[in-house]
Design a protein around this motif. Sequence first.
Motif, mmCIF file in Angstrom:
data_model
loop_
_atom_site.group_PDB
_atom_site.id
_atom_site.type_symbol
_atom_site.label_atom_id
_atom_site.label_comp_id
_atom_site.label_asym_id
_atom_site.label_seq_id
_atom_site.Cartn_x
_atom_site.Cartn_y
_atom_site.Cartn_z
ATOM 1 N N ALA A 1 53.567 -21.885 41.988
ATOM 2 C CA ALA A 1 53.722 -20.612 41.776
ATOM 3 C C ALA A 1 55.060 -20.031 42.451
ATOM 4 O O ALA A 1 55.460 -20.345 43.621
ATOM 5 N N ALA A 2 55.775 -19.279 41.574
ATOM 6 C CA ALA A 2 57.252 -18.703 41.899
ATOM 7 C C ALA A 2 57.058 -17.166 41.739
ATOM 8 O O ALA A 2 56.634 -16.779 40.806
ATOM 9 N N GLY A 3 57.585 -16.777 42.919
ATOM 10 C CA GLY A 3 57.731 -15.285 42.850
ATOM 11 C C GLY A 3 59.165 -14.941 42.787
ATOM 12 O O GLY A 3 60.085 -15.703 43.018
ATOM 13 N N TYR A 4 59.542 -13.840 42.081
ATOM 14 C CA TYR A 4 60.908 -13.303 41.783
ATOM 15 C C TYR A 4 61.234 -12.070 42.430
ATOM 16 O O TYR A 4 60.273 -11.167 42.754
ATOM 17 N N LEU A 5 62.397 -11.673 42.382
ATOM 18 C CA LEU A 5 62.794 -10.387 42.988
ATOM 19 C C LEU A 5 62.637 -9.203 42.326
ATOM 20 O O LEU A 5 62.468 -8.106 42.886
ATOM 21 N N ASP A 6 62.358 -9.271 41.084
ATOM 22 C CA ASP A 6 61.744 -7.973 40.429
ATOM 23 C C ASP A 6 60.128 -7.950 40.418
ATOM 24 O O ASP A 6 59.756 -7.047 39.526
ATOM 25 N N ARG B 1 55.296 -16.246 38.292
ATOM 26 C CA ARG B 1 55.073 -17.129 37.216
ATOM 27 C C ARG B 1 54.413 -18.481 37.840
ATOM 28 O O ARG B 1 54.927 -18.948 38.891
ATOM 29 N N ILE B 2 53.441 -19.069 37.052
ATOM 30 C CA ILE B 2 52.640 -20.476 37.351
ATOM 31 C C ILE B 2 53.373 -21.330 36.410
ATOM 32 O O ILE B 2 53.316 -21.118 35.148
ATOM 33 N N TRP B 3 54.271 -22.553 37.079
ATOM 34 C CA TRP B 3 54.655 -23.647 36.692
ATOM 35 C C TRP B 3 53.926 -24.911 36.466
ATOM 36 O O TRP B 3 53.343 -25.029 37.519
ATOM 37 N N ASP B 4 53.962 -25.306 35.291
ATOM 38 C CA ASP B 4 53.367 -26.945 35.291
ATOM 39 C C ASP B 4 54.624 -27.532 35.519
ATOM 40 O O ASP B 4 55.491 -27.871 34.606
ATOM 41 N N LYS C 1 54.419 -30.932 35.525
ATOM 42 C CA LYS C 1 54.746 -32.048 34.556
ATOM 43 C C LYS C 1 55.412 -31.722 33.014
ATOM 44 O O LYS C 1 56.423 -32.446 32.713
ATOM 45 N N ALA C 2 54.537 -30.583 32.694
ATOM 46 C CA ALA C 2 55.080 -30.244 31.299
ATOM 47 C C ALA C 2 56.613 -29.236 31.532
ATOM 48 O O ALA C 2 57.202 -29.345 30.598
ATOM 49 N N HIS C 3 56.908 -29.049 32.708
ATOM 50 C CA HIS C 3 58.112 -28.072 32.965
ATOM 51 C C HIS C 3 58.083 -26.831 32.196
ATOM 52 O O HIS C 3 59.141 -26.329 31.738
ATOM 53 N N HIS C 4 56.996 -25.762 32.114
ATOM 54 C CA HIS C 4 56.846 -24.793 31.376
ATOM 55 C C HIS C 4 56.166 -23.857 32.293
ATOM 56 O O HIS C 4 55.324 -24.317 32.806
ATOM 57 N N VAL C 5 56.054 -22.686 31.768
ATOM 58 C CA VAL C 5 55.258 -21.595 32.438
ATOM 59 C C VAL C 5 53.861 -21.660 31.843
ATOM 60 O O VAL C 5 53.795 -21.518 30.470
ATOM 61 N N LEU C 6 53.013 -21.652 32.678
ATOM 62 C CA LEU C 6 51.586 -21.544 32.331
ATOM 63 C C LEU C 6 51.023 -19.913 31.992
ATOM 64 O O LEU C 6 50.551 -19.633 31.074
#
Length: 916
Positions: free
Chosen positions: A77-82, A86-89, A91-96
């Motif tokens: 799980a990645a949180g951003y300043l705005d 976003r939840i990232w996979d 292995k596949a390196h893309h946003v779920l």
Amino acid sequence: MVKAYLRFEHDKAVGVVTSRECNVAFDETGRFALTGAVESVGIWNLRQGVQEKALVLANSTDRVSRLCMQAGGLRCAAGYLDGTVRIWDLKAHHVLQTFQGHRSAVTCFAFDKAGQLLASGSNDTDLVVWDLVNESGLARLKGHVDAVTAVTFWEAAASPVRLISASKDRLIRIWSLEMQICLQALAEHTEVYALALNEAQTRLAAGSSAKFLHFWSLDPEAKTSESGDLLLANFLGAVPRTEGQGHALTLQFAHVDHLEVLLCQGSGRTLEVFRVFSEQEVSKRKKRRERRAKAKLRKKGTEAGPAGAADVEAAEEQEDEDAEGSHAADEITPLQTHRCSAKALSMAWNPKTKTVLLGLTNNLLESVRITASEEGAGVLLTATPTLEFAGHRTGVRALAVAMDDSMFMSLSSESVKIWSASTGRCVRTLPSGYGLCGFFLAGNEHVLIGTKEGSLELYDIQIGELSESLEAHSGAVYGLALRPDQKGCASGSADRTLRFFDFEFTKGSQKSVKITEQAERSTELPDEILAVAYSANSKYVNVALLNHTVVVLFEDSLKFYLSLYGHRLPVMALDVSDDSQMIASGSADKNVRLWSCQFGNCLKSLKAHSESVMQVRFLPGTHYLATAGRDHMLKLWDCDSYELITSLQGHACEILAMALSQDAAFIVTAGNDKQIRMWKRTQEQLFLSEERAKELEDQFEQEVEREDLPGAATAPRPSRRTVESVRTTERLMEVLDEAKEAEEQLAAEGIDEAAIEVGQGARHPCARAIAYINTLNASNIYEVLLALPFAHALQLLKVILRFLEAVASLPGGEGAQARGKALSAAATLQTPCQAALIAAYVHHSELAATSSCRPILMRLKSQMQLLLQAEKDRIGLTMAGLSHLQSLMKRSGLPTEPQAAAPRAPKKAAKRRRAT
């Protein structure tokens, strides 16, 4: 004719290992570290010391502010300043999944043990619980009045899941997720920054700005105090941080062999390890403490004589009453402290490798392995070598591109780094003085830099050593310009002198360069020199001074030619166009001035940046100007029409350095965020009118505000209005209008379309509207329908009603297959029913006041109940069938779990052939 330009876009960002605003995280294996590298999530191989992958969305400039690994290590799980989550996979390196519910930066994360719930806290003082299975917000918890700093799930056995949060408002709150209320508030004396729960979920540790760690005992069975409040947590006491530095930013309970420890990372340079005692050890320590206290009281009573005996007895009784409860000092004691090479920003613990990963302020990662000592009562801290990733320890002060555009150079206070322009990897690191300016020499085998100490340092890139050092000035060298014939240079310094040097190239197997000064040509100017630039025709030398002026001298005689007045603050940067007709100067007064080289008149003054202008560069062969400033922006200007072409953003701090390739195919910028960004020129054409319209849209997105109705304010949903949701609402309105016009046209032609035809459902206007409704997802459907006007909401309810009636009218038996085809061709029931409920909820007052809406709502209610109940029965029947099939497989001895695939036969055959 409208003039078109070629667009510059962000290509890659290098040099950042970990950002100051983001924490670090481990993957499950402990081989990879996850860091926030400005707008990307960097995945680093700790053994090889290289970056494996960067998780970033295309054209995204939102900086990462928080990371959290899910149990199992497959998602992050990645949180951003705005405020975006976003939840990232991994292995596949893309946003779920993407969630938008916070209005400002995400500051803390926590997954539950099952990995189905995610709690996030933000600077907007709200807590949001996200349901990862349904891909929607579950609850928004309001109560804190300052930024939320820590959050954790309290999952005690045989009790409902609760949430514990901490904030800068000096409160720790325990929340009920079922009722979405605060059950208990724990008051602290200072701001709370960290929380930690032990494995048994019975102890809560809190770290704050004080020099103590506070502890509470947790009891899931709520007790009621005399005042009627729930007591889920009871204060145990405080343990001093004897060697701790700064605020306690991260706390973590961990197991090291047979010992349980508490890790505390402060904002200073310390990592503290506390030992957590077992129950038997706690009882022994408690008895020992009681004996010492009683012995001390008896000694005082003996010294006081008979008069103090009564006081001693009363004190012993009070001591016995106090000893009945637990004390934090009996359970936890300091063990050892590790001192880092720089101040620590964050900490991550990996239980498999027993390693602590520390993110430092100098753009480095440091790891510490913790093992139990041989005596068994302590721990050993083994610091692994500092991971020397490609990146500067301090801000980048200068950049230069090689003459063949194959590599570029960056300078900082500790080293010179050479980077590959194609791959972005650091190919050479040269320890140096505090570099302020520099360039590549002819042949691209040597670089010359000017330092803060006043010396010129010549480095051989091939062997990676200092070739020559010349004490050229008594002050810092701020300006260094290569002569157009590439056989010499000019340097300007804070000692007010302008000096000139020649290069002597020796040929042979070992090429070398020697620097010789033209001693007779040095000249002194009225003030400190901040920048130096040659004109392309080698006729003039242009010098920017601290006294706000630009002085133009003849190159051959160094006689005065022009003095350019107009800036109100010191001129920080200077450049001359390739045709030697225009001079551009950037100043700390936020302006860029364009001057004529013939008469020295000011052609135009551009309000370029909102902060000081640090760099100006003409694109080779053009009058296009690139400017960079302390407002984190890179801008391109057309100096013939004096118009802004485009603005490029992405830096987290002020831009201090900029360099261009020889053909302007790419631009390199860097600054105090230690980030080096490359901007490449594309073949996409850019028109000024479209660029201004895009800037207005971006401004609208920043200024957009929530306008919830009073009914929604009582139970705010975890969502946030964005430009995408507004555009989706507009498109939904268009679809509903098209459906209404198509139905009116069918009615005018006398065509009876009372029901949706199977196989032609997608052609019916109602089915097309339902198909678009099904494109809405759980994260944006509420915001889309919230902005829908009442007239269109009523039309939406009518369309959904027609669809449900058409589905209900489909025949059974053989028609069941036809019904399935109709559902697959048109839509499913979930999203239309959800849209109908939200629309009725949002426009409840208007629907209640309109008498003609009552029959529509009643018919909609009956159809939804019938269809949803039928769908529920069908799903239940399917689950029962699967359970029966699974039981039959177990009785027959067949495996019910998926087995590993067997090796392929062709591979075995190939090995056999090779062996023969």
